[in-house]
Enzyme design. Structure first.
Site, mmCIF file in Angstrom:
data_model
loop_
_atom_site.group_PDB
_atom_site.id
_atom_site.type_symbol
_atom_site.label_atom_id
_atom_site.label_comp_id
_atom_site.label_asym_id
_atom_site.label_seq_id
_atom_site.Cartn_x
_atom_site.Cartn_y
_atom_site.Cartn_z
ATOM 1 N N LYS A 295 -8.943 -33.162 23.177
ATOM 2 C CA LYS A 295 -9.239 -32.360 24.366
ATOM 3 C C LYS A 295 -8.137 -31.339 24.641
ATOM 4 C CE LYS A 295 -12.675 -35.181 26.586
ATOM 5 N NZ LYS A 295 -13.054 -36.128 27.633
ATOM 6 N N ARG B 72 -12.650 -43.573 23.155
ATOM 7 C CA ARG B 72 -13.681 -42.726 22.529
ATOM 8 C C ARG B 72 -12.984 -41.619 21.740
ATOM 9 N NH1 ARG B 72 -16.226 -38.012 23.838
ATOM 10 N NH2 ARG B 72 -18.461 -37.869 23.407
HETATM 11 C C1 7PJ Z 1 -16.261 -37.821 27.422
HETATM 12 C C2 7PJ Z 1 -17.572 -38.231 27.269
HETATM 13 C C3 7PJ Z 1 -15.328 -38.693 28.049
HETATM 14 C C4 7PJ Z 1 -17.137 -40.271 28.265
HETATM 15 C C5 7PJ Z 1 -17.351 -36.232 26.478
HETATM 16 C C6 7PJ Z 1 -15.453 -34.360 24.380
HETATM 17 C C7 7PJ Z 1 -16.254 -33.835 25.522
HETATM 18 N N1 7PJ Z 1 -18.018 -39.445 27.681
HETATM 19 N N2 7PJ Z 1 -18.254 -37.219 26.680
HETATM 20 N N3 7PJ Z 1 -15.830 -39.905 28.456
HETATM 21 N N4 7PJ Z 1 -16.132 -36.568 26.909
HETATM 22 N N5 7PJ Z 1 -17.535 -41.467 28.699
HETATM 23 O O1 7PJ Z 1 -15.875 -35.223 23.628
HETATM 24 O O2 7PJ Z 1 -14.316 -33.867 24.216
HETATM 25 O O3 7PJ Z 1 -14.142 -38.406 28.266
HETATM 26 S S1 7PJ Z 1 -17.780 -34.700 25.781
#
Ligand code: 7PJ
Length: 302
Positions: A243, A277
């Site tokens: 990010k 994640r």
């Molecule tokens: C997140 C997400 C996060 C959860 C994305 C990216 C942007 N779902 N979906 N938490 N970020 N739960 O993958 O950089 O931080 S999309």
């Protein structure tokens, strides 16, 4: 005594109930990201570019990507069809269904890995459950009308994430008096709403939503105080991988943010975050193995 009470309040929750298994969270788990979007900022939308030419190619590629995520050691795979990066345009429910449902079914057919689905749409939630998903990952925390009921009607787990504003405008001018307190307040209220709608607490995990309506300083305040969020009484999921909060510090395009992402993943694990994640599954799994051996050595010597 106060210390004992505080320690028990802040003790990380030990597991999450998925439809077909109990996900042990006494060790940090890795969720591998599988984007099926044409505008995904981190993979250039390679999968969906193939989808626009011929669907079968996309499915093959999605399965190959899923396989490498599984072989790299992911504990969960997060399939997303809607890009939620800042400024991303919304997509129709039909388009989202078309993108994600065949991919969920195919992964379910070939692999035993629990599938999480990045969606806010009640129709997608319902279809994902039928296709064999284990968890709904909703950046809008089930606030779209019908979403709470859709999850409650299944036995799926859910991740409720905090976001200030909407993806189109969330980075315009994020403001908080106390970002950690406000994120916690929001997550707690969404958890209560979910439980009232019939979703059992042991199926819920919470996510502060790094980068979603937050400045660089907000993001790092959350990371530094992440352990406080265990007081919410749910497992914590975090997404920091590649990010801009990493890129702003290290420089570099998303694909060049591995070392910074690993540092952040490790800090989150030390704070007791249970699900991380990430894009770079193998490297994160390795980093967490080292973390675990050190943690166990510390406990053995205590
Ligand atoms: C997140 C997400 C996060 C959860 C994305 C990216 C942007 N779902 N979906 N938490 N970020 N739960 O993958 O950089 O931080 S999309």
């Amino acid at each position: 005594m106060t210390d004992v009470v505080l320690a028990s309040l802040l003790r990380p929750v030990a597991g999450l109930k998925l439809p077909d298994r109990w996900l042990d969270l006494t060790v940090p788990r890795v969720m591998g990201i599988l984007n099926v979007t044409p505008d995904s900022f981190s993979d250039g939308g390679a999968l969906a570019a193939a989808a626009s030419r011929r669907f079968k190619i996309s499915l093959d590629k999605a399965l190959a990507a899923a396989e490498s995520i599984v072989l790299a050691g992911a504990d969960l795979i997060d399939v997303g069809g809607e890009s939620t990066r800042p400024g991303a345009p919304p997509i129709s429910v039909d388009e989202e269904l078309e993108r994600v449902i065949p991919v969920i079914s195919a992964i379910r057919n070939y692999f035993d890995v629990p599938i999480s689905v990045d969606t806010s749409s009640p129709a997608v939630i319902t279809a994902a459950a039928t296709a064999g998903a284990s968890m709904i990952n909703d950046v809008r925390a089930l606030q779209i009308p019908g979403a709470l009921e859709a999850v409650a009607a299944t036995n799926l787990a859910v991740c409720l994430m905090h976001m200030q504003g909407q993806p189109q405008s969330m980075q315009d001018d994020p403001y908080y008096q106390d970002v950690v307190a406000e994120v916690c307040e929001f997550l707690f209220s969404r958890k209560v709403c979910s439980e009232r709608a019939g979703i059992n607490g042991d199926r819920i995990c919470l996510d502060p939503g790094f980068g979603f309506g937050k400045t660089l300083s907000h993001n790092y305040q959350i990371l530094a105080r992440l352990h406080e969020m265990h007081a919410l009484g749910s497992p914590l999921l975090v997404g920091i991988s590649r990010k801009s909060m990493i890129g702003s510090v290290t420089g570099g395009a998303p694909a060049d943010r591995l070392a910074g992402s690993l540092a952040a993943a490790l800090l989150a694990a030390i704070a007791g975050a249970q699900i991380i994640r990430v894009h770079d599954v193998r490297h994160t799994v390795d980093a967490l193995k080292v973390f675990l051996v050190a943690r166990n050595a510390g406990q053995a010597g205590a």
